[in-house]
Design a protein around this motif. Structure first.
Motif, mmCIF file in Angstrom:
data_model
loop_
_atom_site.group_PDB
_atom_site.id
_atom_site.type_symbol
_atom_site.label_atom_id
_atom_site.label_comp_id
_atom_site.label_asym_id
_atom_site.label_seq_id
_atom_site.Cartn_x
_atom_site.Cartn_y
_atom_site.Cartn_z
ATOM 1 N N LEU A 175 0.836 -1.195 0.000
ATOM 2 C CA LEU A 175 0.000 0.000 0.000
ATOM 3 C C LEU A 175 0.868 1.241 0.000
ATOM 4 O O LEU A 175 1.766 1.377 0.827
ATOM 5 N N ASP A 176 0.589 2.147 -0.912
ATOM 6 C CA ASP A 176 1.158 3.487 -0.891
ATOM 7 C C ASP A 176 0.028 4.427 -0.491
ATOM 8 O O ASP A 176 -0.911 4.643 -1.267
ATOM 9 N N VAL A 177 0.100 4.973 0.724
ATOM 10 C CA VAL A 177 -1.019 5.782 1.212
ATOM 11 C C VAL A 177 -1.198 7.072 0.406
ATOM 12 O O VAL A 177 -2.243 7.712 0.501
ATOM 13 N N ALA A 178 -0.176 7.437 -0.383
ATOM 14 C CA ALA A 178 -0.298 8.626 -1.229
ATOM 15 C C ALA A 178 -1.044 8.339 -2.522
ATOM 16 O O ALA A 178 -1.340 9.270 -3.283
ATOM 17 N N ASP A 179 -1.364 7.081 -2.773
ATOM 18 C CA ASP A 179 -2.104 6.663 -3.962
ATOM 19 C C ASP A 179 -3.564 6.478 -3.569
ATOM 20 O O ASP A 179 -3.943 5.456 -2.994
ATOM 21 N N ALA A 180 -4.377 7.464 -3.868
ATOM 22 C CA ALA A 180 -5.777 7.436 -3.425
ATOM 23 C C ALA A 180 -6.514 6.209 -3.944
ATOM 24 O O ALA A 180 -7.323 5.611 -3.221
ATOM 25 N N GLY A 181 -6.246 5.819 -5.175
ATOM 26 C CA GLY A 181 -6.910 4.645 -5.727
ATOM 27 C C GLY A 181 -6.535 3.374 -5.000
ATOM 28 O O GLY A 181 -7.386 2.520 -4.740
ATOM 29 N N ALA A 182 -5.256 3.249 -4.659
ATOM 30 C CA ALA A 182 -4.798 2.062 -3.931
ATOM 31 C C ALA A 182 -5.408 2.005 -2.538
ATOM 32 O O ALA A 182 -5.769 0.928 -2.053
ATOM 33 N N VAL A 183 -5.522 3.161 -1.901
ATOM 34 C CA VAL A 183 -6.104 3.187 -0.553
ATOM 35 C C VAL A 183 -7.570 2.758 -0.597
ATOM 36 O O VAL A 183 -8.008 1.932 0.199
ATOM 37 N N SER A 184 -8.326 3.297 -1.530
ATOM 38 C CA SER A 184 -9.746 2.964 -1.607
ATOM 39 C C SER A 184 -9.975 1.510 -1.987
ATOM 40 O O SER A 184 -11.014 0.939 -1.649
ATOM 41 N N ALA A 185 -8.983 0.898 -2.667
ATOM 42 C CA ALA A 185 -9.126 -0.486 -3.112
ATOM 43 C C ALA A 185 -8.440 -1.485 -2.188
ATOM 44 O O ALA A 185 -8.390 -2.672 -2.506
ATOM 45 N N MET A 186 -7.910 -1.024 -1.063
ATOM 46 C CA MET A 186 -7.147 -1.940 -0.206
ATOM 47 C C MET A 186 -8.022 -3.103 0.258
ATOM 48 O O MET A 186 -9.217 -2.948 0.518
ATOM 49 N N ASP A 187 -7.380 -4.253 0.362
ATOM 50 C CA ASP A 187 -8.095 -5.482 0.714
ATOM 51 C C ASP A 187 -7.587 -5.983 2.062
ATOM 52 O O ASP A 187 -6.718 -6.851 2.142
ATOM 53 N N TYR A 188 -8.126 -5.399 3.132
ATOM 54 C CA TYR A 188 -7.794 -5.855 4.482
ATOM 55 C C TYR A 188 -8.780 -6.942 4.856
ATOM 56 O O TYR A 188 -9.986 -6.701 4.956
ATOM 57 N N ALA A 189 -8.281 -8.151 5.051
ATOM 58 C CA ALA A 189 -9.139 -9.329 5.123
ATOM 59 C C ALA A 189 -10.051 -9.420 6.351
ATOM 60 O O ALA A 189 -11.230 -9.763 6.210
ATOM 61 N N PRO A 190 -9.552 -9.182 7.567
ATOM 62 C CA PRO A 190 -10.428 -9.374 8.730
ATOM 63 C C PRO A 190 -11.694 -8.525 8.658
ATOM 64 O O PRO A 190 -11.697 -7.422 8.107
ATOM 65 N N ASP A 191 -12.766 -9.042 9.223
ATOM 66 C CA ASP A 191 -14.038 -8.313 9.216
ATOM 67 C C ASP A 191 -14.012 -7.095 10.125
ATOM 68 O O ASP A 191 -14.735 -6.121 9.890
ATOM 69 N N ALA A 192 -13.196 -7.149 11.176
ATOM 70 C CA ALA A 192 -13.146 -6.062 12.153
ATOM 71 C C ALA A 192 -11.697 -5.650 12.394
ATOM 72 O O ALA A 192 -10.777 -6.474 12.331
ATOM 73 N N LEU A 193 -11.500 -4.361 12.662
ATOM 74 C CA LEU A 193 -10.174 -3.812 12.942
ATOM 75 C C LEU A 193 -10.223 -3.120 14.299
ATOM 76 O O LEU A 193 -10.938 -2.136 14.479
ATOM 77 N N ASP A 194 -9.445 -3.647 15.248
ATOM 78 C CA ASP A 194 -9.454 -3.097 16.603
ATOM 79 C C ASP A 194 -8.590 -1.846 16.735
ATOM 80 O O ASP A 194 -8.926 -0.930 17.492
ATOM 81 N N LEU A 195 -7.472 -1.824 16.025
ATOM 82 C CA LEU A 195 -6.545 -0.699 16.147
ATOM 83 C C LEU A 195 -5.904 -0.401 14.798
ATOM 84 O O LEU A 195 -5.247 -1.260 14.214
ATOM 85 N N LEU A 196 -6.111 0.816 14.324
ATOM 86 C CA LEU A 196 -5.449 1.304 13.117
ATOM 87 C C LEU A 196 -4.379 2.304 13.551
ATOM 88 O O LEU A 196 -4.685 3.301 14.206
ATOM 89 N N ILE A 197 -3.137 2.035 13.182
ATOM 90 C CA ILE A 197 -2.020 2.926 13.497
ATOM 91 C C ILE A 197 -1.561 3.579 12.205
ATOM 92 O O ILE A 197 -0.993 2.921 11.333
ATOM 93 N N CYS A 198 -1.815 4.872 12.088
ATOM 94 C CA CYS A 198 -1.415 5.626 10.892
ATOM 95 C C CYS A 198 -0.006 6.163 11.125
ATOM 96 O O CYS A 198 0.179 7.244 11.701
ATOM 97 N N ASN A 199 0.960 5.395 10.678
ATOM 98 C CA ASN A 199 2.362 5.709 10.934
ATOM 99 C C ASN A 199 3.103 6.187 9.691
ATOM 100 O O ASN A 199 4.097 6.903 9.801
ATOM 101 N N ALA A 200 2.641 5.809 8.501
ATOM 102 C CA ALA A 200 3.359 6.163 7.275
ATOM 103 C C ALA A 200 3.523 7.678 7.173
ATOM 104 O O ALA A 200 2.573 8.433 7.358
ATOM 105 N N GLY A 201 4.743 8.109 6.894
ATOM 106 C CA GLY A 201 4.997 9.533 6.785
ATOM 107 C C GLY A 201 6.313 9.810 6.091
ATOM 108 O O GLY A 201 7.193 8.940 6.028
ATOM 109 N N VAL A 202 6.458 11.018 5.565
ATOM 110 C CA VAL A 202 7.684 11.437 4.899
ATOM 111 C C VAL A 202 8.124 12.796 5.430
ATOM 112 O O VAL A 202 7.306 13.600 5.887
ATOM 113 N N TYR A 203 9.430 13.016 5.374
ATOM 114 C CA TYR A 203 10.035 14.293 5.783
ATOM 115 C C TYR A 203 10.922 14.730 4.623
ATOM 116 O O TYR A 203 12.122 14.469 4.605
ATOM 117 N N LEU A 204 10.324 15.382 3.651
ATOM 118 C CA LEU A 204 11.002 15.653 2.385
ATOM 119 C C LEU A 204 11.734 16.995 2.354
ATOM 120 O O LEU A 204 12.540 17.227 1.451
#
Length: 217
Positions: free
Chosen positions: A45-74
């Motif tokens: 997954l490239d979180v900067a790719d809006a299409g890829a994010v919307s199409a992501m296939d996370y298998a489990p039915d439920a997600l207990d914790l989402l950690i948004c860690n991806a980041g850049v310092y350009l």
């Protein structure tokens, strides 16, 4: 056992969190952009790719914790006179802000299915408007924006029982933080995991350091 998803989990703090949750026995999935790491559960997954994010296939039915860690310092080392090109702004915000929002938006059904899902957003002390020493304008602005995003999401999702925390991981000895940084990856990881465990409706919307200290806004 909890279902945990960590964006940007191939190195630094993200990888430490991935390993920490795996060692604890949680069902942890990490995202990657390049070559797939060995061992564990991974999702490209490239979180900067809006299409890829919307199409992501996370298998489990439920997600207990989402950690948004991806980041850049350009914009590290950019000069005020002549630096900070427009593409650095757009690329940084695409990952550090838009990518976070779209990831959360896409995974909201999974967080809702968990009944008490949590969202942890990794920001930075550089998000603070009170502590403003100058420089790194793009990175600071993007981290301030994601802090604002997290606090507003906390307000909107409170009625659904989804807690949102925003965190400064410390000045950490990673590729981004450098060898002179104040704490190890393991110290940051252990503190953040404790904060995520404690996150609930009583603390939703708070901006905390890895050790639980309230951070200036």
């Amino acid at each position: 056992m909890s279902n945990v998803l960590i964006t940007g989990a191939t190195r630094g703090i993200g990888r430490a969190l991935f390993d920490g949750y795996g060692a604890r026995g949680d069902a942890v999935t990490g995202t990657y952009r390049g070559a797939q790491p060995e061992g564990g559960s991974w999702m490209q997954l490239d979180v900067a790719d809006a299409g890829a994010v919307s199409a992501m296939d996370y298998a489990p039915d439920a997600l207990d914790l989402l950690i948004c860690n991806a980041g850049v310092y350009l914009d590290k080392g950019e000069a005020l006179d002549g630096g900070y090109a427009a593409d650095l702004w757009s690329d940084s915000f695409a990952t550090n802000v838009t990518g976070v929002f779209l990831t959360i938006q896409t995974l909201l059904p999974k967080l809702r299915a968990a009944k008490a899902g949590k969202i942890a957003i990794i920001s930075s002390q550089m998000a603070s408007s009170e502590l403003a020493p100058g420089g790194s304008y793009i990175y600071r602005a993007s981290k301030a924006a994601v802090l604002n995003l997290g606090r507003n999401l906390a307000s909107d999702l409170a009625s659904e029982g989804i807690a949102v925390g925003i965190y400064h991981p410390g000045w950490v000895q990673t590729d981004m933080g450098g060898d002179a940084a104040a704490i190890t990856v393991e110290q940051s990881r252990d503190g953040l995991m404790a904060r995520f465990d404690a996150l609930g409706m009583g603390s939703t919307g708070e901006f905390l350091t890895y050790d639980g200290t309230a951070h200036p806004y």
